[in-house]
Design an enzyme around this catalytic site. Structure first.
Site, PDB file in Angstrom:
ATOM      1  N   HIS A 141      -8.000  61.874  31.263  1.00  0.00           N
ATOM      2  CA  HIS A 141      -7.190  63.092  31.084  1.00  0.00           C
ATOM      3  C   HIS A 141      -6.567  63.556  32.407  1.00  0.00           C
ATOM      4  O   HIS A 141      -5.570  64.265  32.409  1.00  0.00           O
ATOM      5  CB  HIS A 141      -8.050  64.237  30.541  1.00  0.00           C
ATOM      6  N   CYS A 160     -11.366  55.538  28.083  1.00  0.00           N
ATOM      7  CA  CYS A 160     -12.215  56.713  28.273  1.00  0.00           C
ATOM      8  C   CYS A 160     -13.421  56.284  29.096  1.00  0.00           C
ATOM      9  O   CYS A 160     -14.216  55.448  28.644  1.00  0.00           O
ATOM     10  CB  CYS A 160     -12.653  57.228  26.899  1.00  0.00           C
ATOM     11  N   ASN A 161     -13.531  56.853  30.295  1.00  0.00           N
ATOM     12  CA  ASN A 161     -14.665  56.509  31.154  1.00  0.00           C
ATOM     13  C   ASN A 161     -15.983  56.947  30.523  1.00  0.00           C
ATOM     14  O   ASN A 161     -17.005  56.274  30.645  1.00  0.00           O
ATOM     15  CB  ASN A 161     -14.520  57.207  32.512  1.00  0.00           C
ATOM     16  N   ASP A 201      -9.756  56.960  22.852  1.00  0.00           N
ATOM     17  CA  ASP A 201     -10.228  57.984  23.796  1.00  0.00           C
ATOM     18  C   ASP A 201     -10.844  59.131  23.003  1.00  0.00           C
ATOM     19  O   ASP A 201     -10.605  59.267  21.789  1.00  0.00           O
ATOM     20  CB  ASP A 201      -9.069  58.498  24.661  1.00  0.00           C
ATOM     21  N   SER A 202     -11.585  59.985  23.701  1.00  0.00           N
ATOM     22  CA  SER A 202     -12.129  61.190  23.075  1.00  0.00           C
ATOM     23  C   SER A 202     -11.001  62.115  22.606  1.00  0.00           C
ATOM     24  O   SER A 202     -11.241  63.012  21.821  1.00  0.00           O
ATOM     25  CB  SER A 202     -12.987  61.945  24.091  1.00  0.00           C
ATOM     26  N   CYS A 233     -11.510  60.176  34.988  1.00  0.00           N
ATOM     27  CA  CYS A 233     -11.396  60.585  33.585  1.00  0.00           C
ATOM     28  C   CYS A 233      -9.919  60.443  33.231  1.00  0.00           C
ATOM     29  O   CYS A 233      -9.048  60.862  34.009  1.00  0.00           O
ATOM     30  CB  CYS A 233     -11.855  62.033  33.418  1.00  0.00           C
TER      31      CYS A 233
HETATM   32  N1  DGL Z   1     -10.972  60.999  28.777  1.00  0.00           N
HETATM   33  C1  DGL Z   1     -12.372  60.892  28.935  1.00  0.00           C
HETATM   34  C2  DGL Z   1     -12.752  60.056  30.159  1.00  0.00           C
HETATM   35  O1  DGL Z   1     -12.000  59.228  30.622  1.00  0.00           O
HETATM   36  C3  DGL Z   1     -13.232  62.102  28.870  1.00  0.00           C
HETATM   37  C4  DGL Z   1     -12.774  63.358  28.259  1.00  0.00           C
HETATM   38  C5  DGL Z   1     -13.839  64.103  27.512  1.00  0.00           C
HETATM   39  O2  DGL Z   1     -14.789  64.647  28.105  1.00  0.00           O
HETATM   40  O3  DGL Z   1     -13.720  64.135  26.294  1.00  0.00           O
HETATM   41  O4  DGL Z   1     -13.838  60.192  30.664  1.00  0.00           O
END
Ligand code: DGL
Length: 255
Positions: free
Chosen positions: A186, A74-75, A11-12, A184
């Site tokens: 998060h 991570c989407n 993930d980011s 997302c």
């Molecule tokens: N967790 C990430 C997602 O599922 C995005 C978070 C970010 O913008 O870094 O999209």
């Protein structure tokens, strides 16, 4: 390739831990290597090309650590890089994510808000989802990248977060919506606060469980599941030099 090799979860930053939770619930015997690029989060407000380069670089690293499968938890990274990754590594199972609009529409009609990053909402993967389902419900995309910074700091409650969410969701307090897609990884960590900011009961949909099931399916198909009886190991790695970051990962995993 051995069956006890790790499943790499990328993930980011820390959001993908919401997917790791589901993976562990479904496949506790697997070994996991979680990598968060918190030094470069949030991804969702960056240009697509930059997210593509970052993702390619980190996945190459995870494969050099002998991962048997890659979960893009991570989407945003999926929107930017899943196709390029599958082209580069055709032998490796690479499981991506997209906002869980389909399960939401299967269950609800009416008004559905899709909360995700700016990048996810502007990329072609989401445009294709919208095209597919727009006749069946009123779909309202809502960019909500601000949540990412809170979760990266380990903040999942408190006044500042509530103030941010109340402002973000103010248009939907009186004009009620029927469901919210958390697009997302998060965001599931703050879903109680989102419900609180809306002020009425709401149904949430996220892609974590579906992604875990898809990972299991792909491993089974390739006969790559770990048959050990014991619980697997979980290793956290992160690009940030914040001394608290790994501790925060463990805390979110237990959340
Ligand atoms: N967790 C990430 C997602 O599922 C995005 C978070 C970010 O913008 O870094 O999209």
């Amino acid at each position: 390739m051995s069956n006890s090799q790790t499943i790499a979860v990328f993930d980011s930053g820390l959001g993908g831990i919401s997917v790791l939770q589901e993976l562990i619930r479904l496949m506790p015997e697997e070994n996991y290597l979680y990598f968060g690029d918190s030094a470069n989060a949030p991804y969702g407000v960056r240009p697509t090309e930059e997210v593509l380069q970052l993702t390619m670089r980190h996945i190459a690293f995870l494969l050099s650590r002998q991962a048997k499968a890659i979960v893009l938890a991570c989407n945003t990274a999926t929107s930017a890089a899943v196709e390029a990754l599958r082209r580069r590594y055709p032998q490796t199972p690479i499981i991506g994510m997209e906002p869980a609009l389909k399960p939401a529409i299967n269950k609800l009609h009416g008004r559905i808000v899709v909360m995700a990053t700016e990048m996810t909402l502007r990329e072609k993967k989401f445009a294709a989802l919208l095209d597919r389902f727009r006749a069946e419900a009123e779909i309202i995309p809502l960019p909500a990248s601000g949540i990412v910074a809170f979760v990266e700091e380990g903040i999942t409650s408190g006044e500042q977060l509530d103030a941010y969410l109340e402002q973000l969701l103010a248009p939907y307090r009186n004009r009620k919506v029927d469901g919210i897609v958390l697009g997302c990884t998060h965001f599931p960590f703050v879903k109680e606060r989102i419900a609180q900011a809306l002020g009425y009961p709401i149904e949430f949909f996220d892609g974590a469980e579906g992604t875990a099931r898809e990972t299991q399916r792909q491993l089974q198909q390739r006969q790559l599941t770990n048959s050990d009886e014991s619980t697997g190991a979980i290793t956290f790695l992160n690009s940030s030099d914040d001394p608290q970051i790994i501790q925060r990962c463990h805390k979110l995993l237990r959340a």
